[in-house]
Design a protein around this motif. Structure first.
Motif, PDB file in Angstrom:
ATOM      1  N   VAL A 169      -6.536   0.821  12.772  1.00 19.13           N
ATOM      2  CA  VAL A 169      -6.457   2.023  11.922  1.00 19.13           C
ATOM      3  C   VAL A 169      -5.041   2.581  11.961  1.00 19.13           C
ATOM      4  N   LEU A 170      -4.439   2.602  13.134  1.00 20.54           N
ATOM      5  CA  LEU A 170      -3.087   3.133  13.284  1.00 20.54           C
ATOM      6  C   LEU A 170      -2.030   2.169  12.751  1.00 20.54           C
ATOM      7  N   ALA A 171      -2.334   0.877  12.809  1.00 18.41           N
ATOM      8  CA  ALA A 171      -1.340  -0.128  12.414  1.00 18.41           C
ATOM      9  C   ALA A 171      -1.294  -0.370  10.910  1.00 18.41           C
ATOM     10  N   ALA A 172      -2.364  -0.037  10.192  1.00 14.09           N
ATOM     11  CA  ALA A 172      -2.447  -0.342   8.758  1.00 14.09           C
ATOM     12  C   ALA A 172      -1.330   0.349   7.972  1.00 14.09           C
ATOM     13  N   LYS A 173      -0.791  -0.349   6.972  1.00 14.81           N
ATOM     14  CA  LYS A 173       0.302   0.183   6.162  1.00 14.81           C
ATOM     15  C   LYS A 173      -0.149   0.423   4.734  1.00 14.81           C
ATOM     16  N   LYS A 174       0.374   1.499   4.130  1.00 13.45           N
ATOM     17  CA  LYS A 174      -0.034   1.886   2.779  1.00 13.45           C
ATOM     18  C   LYS A 174       0.251   0.777   1.771  1.00 13.45           C
ATOM     19  N   GLU A 175       1.411   0.150   1.862  1.00 13.18           N
ATOM     20  CA  GLU A 175       1.768  -0.873   0.877  1.00 13.18           C
ATOM     21  C   GLU A 175       0.802  -2.054   0.913  1.00 13.18           C
ATOM     22  N   ASP A 176       0.305  -2.384   2.125  1.00 19.95           N
ATOM     23  CA  ASP A 176      -0.678  -3.466   2.240  1.00 19.95           C
ATOM     24  C   ASP A 176      -2.000  -3.063   1.596  1.00 19.95           C
ATOM     25  N   GLY A 177      -2.389  -1.787   1.772  1.00 20.57           N
ATOM     26  CA  GLY A 177      -3.614  -1.299   1.160  1.00 20.57           C
ATOM     27  C   GLY A 177      -3.529  -1.274  -0.357  1.00 20.57           C
ATOM     28  N   LEU A 178      -2.395  -0.869  -0.894  1.00 19.84           N
ATOM     29  CA  LEU A 178      -2.213  -0.850  -2.352  1.00 19.84           C
ATOM     30  C   LEU A 178      -2.398  -2.251  -2.929  1.00 19.84           C
ATOM     31  N   LYS A 179      -1.840  -3.228  -2.233  1.00 18.62           N
ATOM     32  CA  LYS A 179      -1.968  -4.611  -2.702  1.00 18.62           C
ATOM     33  C   LYS A 179      -3.411  -5.102  -2.563  1.00 18.62           C
ATOM     34  N   GLU A 180      -4.030  -4.746  -1.437  1.00 17.84           N
ATOM     35  CA  GLU A 180      -5.410  -5.179  -1.160  1.00 17.84           C
ATOM     36  C   GLU A 180      -6.379  -4.704  -2.236  1.00 17.84           C
ATOM     37  N   PHE A 181      -6.234  -3.439  -2.654  1.00 23.73           N
ATOM     38  CA  PHE A 181      -7.191  -2.859  -3.597  1.00 23.73           C
ATOM     39  C   PHE A 181      -6.669  -2.802  -5.032  1.00 23.73           C
ATOM     40  N   ASN A 182      -5.485  -3.379  -5.237  1.00 22.73           N
ATOM     41  CA  ASN A 182      -4.887  -3.419  -6.576  1.00 22.73           C
ATOM     42  C   ASN A 182      -4.707  -2.009  -7.149  1.00 22.73           C
TER      43      ASN A 182
END
Length: 364
Positions: A169-182
């Motif tokens: 949870v602490l390590a997750a990055k916003k840019e990775d999430g944006l890509k993951e969920f398009n």
């Protein structure tokens, strides 16, 4: 070093326990663990899959908060299970026993205390559960997840640590999430979840909100319905199934990435979810589960509301119109969201698992 960890019934007790185990492993590579749960709880499935040795106590269920005939039977079963718990302790010979909540903790923590094995319980909620209230009289240390919980326990053995939070949870990055969920970075992202099983009242209220969102395209929505509710929700939203700003899923295995992208969350008020939201500094609209024991979710939510980190809508008051009104007010005011995010982050305790692990090691 050997440590018994116990916690069961719901993910809110199990996942903090697994997080603590990982924190202890990082500090003591030689540590050996045994997880004590029940045969019917989620822990019987989740814990072995995590590669941790597991054994079960045969328990009928937790005690009710008022007198019932069923309580007599359950109390007798619990007394018998203390003998079983004592046998587990004799065979495993732990250096400490740790409980994270649920009635299964009762026999194993009580037996350990009576056998002079160092013990610690971790209370996640603002209002203590029955089992932890009883155990507080016997254990050596109590780690609480909220400041409000301090008043429930003896001051001399209670420490405010916050609740354990998964490292991912602490390590997750916003840019990775944006890509993951398009999703895109130019519009706010709202994360909606009623817990792993979903929440019908939240799902129902979101129908109208999502239809409006598809038409006006003012924000992006990631709605986690729960597996049992997914088909019902999507059937009501077939006319917006291709809306690019709306994602509807039954379950999220990558919740850390979702939290990393969220500018606002619509959540129940379970302790683990709130600990993760505040660690990430995500402002929230909270709808407490009304049937939680001692109404503890409402007390959990109030702590965030009073700190300026969240708004609360009681389940009985929840409508699409009221939810939309709150969304409109917050999403149209970036400064308000920024201030709530800062308040949320100020409540976060990202190092809680390490603090509790240190307490356990010091206690040993």
């Amino acid at each position: 070093m050997k440590i018994i960890v116990s916690g069961g019934g719901t993910g809110g007790h199990i996942y903090p326990a697994l997080t603590l185990i990982n924190a202890l492993k990082n500090k003591r590579a030689d540590a050996e663990f045994l997880y004590v749960g029940t045969e019917k709880g989620l822990e019987a499935d989740i814990v072995p899959k995590a590669g941790i040795n597991f054994t079960a106590l045969k328990l009928e269920g937790g005690l009710e908060r008022h007198f019932t005939l069923e309580n007599i039977s359950r109390a007798a079963n619990a007394i018998w299970s203390i003998k079983h718990a004592a046998d587990i302790i004799k065979n495993f010979k732990p250096d400490a026993v740790v409980g994270t909540g649920g009635y299964v903790c009762g026999p194993i923590l009580l037996a350990a205390s009576l056998m002079k094995v160092p013990t610690l319980i971790q209370e996640q909620n603002a209002v203590a559960g029955v089992t932890n209230k009883i155990l507080s009289k016997f254990v050596n240390k109590i780690a609480v997840g909220t400041k409000d919980a301090l008043k429930n326990f003896p001051a001399e053995k209670t420490i405010y640590t916050g609740n354990p939070i998964r490292a991912e949870v602490l390590a997750a990055k916003k840019e990775d999430g944006l890509k993951e969920f398009n999703f895109t970075a130019d519009k706010p992202i709202v994360l909606i979840s009623g817990g792993s099983r979903g929440a019908r009242s939240i799902n129902d209220a979101m129908i109208g909100v999502l239809k409006s969102a598809a038409e006006k395209n003012y924000a992006q929505f990631l709605h986690v319905t729960g597996k049992g509710e997914f088909e019902s929700v999507t059937k009501k939203l077939t006319d917006i199934s291709d809306a690019p700003n709306i994602k509807i899923v039954p379950y999220l295995y990558n919740m850390p990435q979702a939290m990393a992208t969220a500018d606002l969350a619509i959540f129940r008020a379970g302790a683990t979810g709130l600990a993760e939201l505040t660690a990430r500094g995500v402002p929230a609209i909270l709808i407490p589960y009304p049937y939680a024991a001692e109404n503890h979710q409402e007390f959990n939510a109030r702590a965030l509301v009073e700190a300026g980190a969240a708004r609360m809508i009681l389940n009985k008051d929840l409508t699409a119109e009221l939810l939309q009104k709150n969304l409109d007010e917050l999403l149209s005011s970036p400064e308000k969201l920024k201030s709530m995010a800062a308040a949320s982050l100020s409540l976060g305790k990202p190092n809680a698992a390490d603090e509790i692990a240190d307490l356990i090691l010091k206690m040993i």
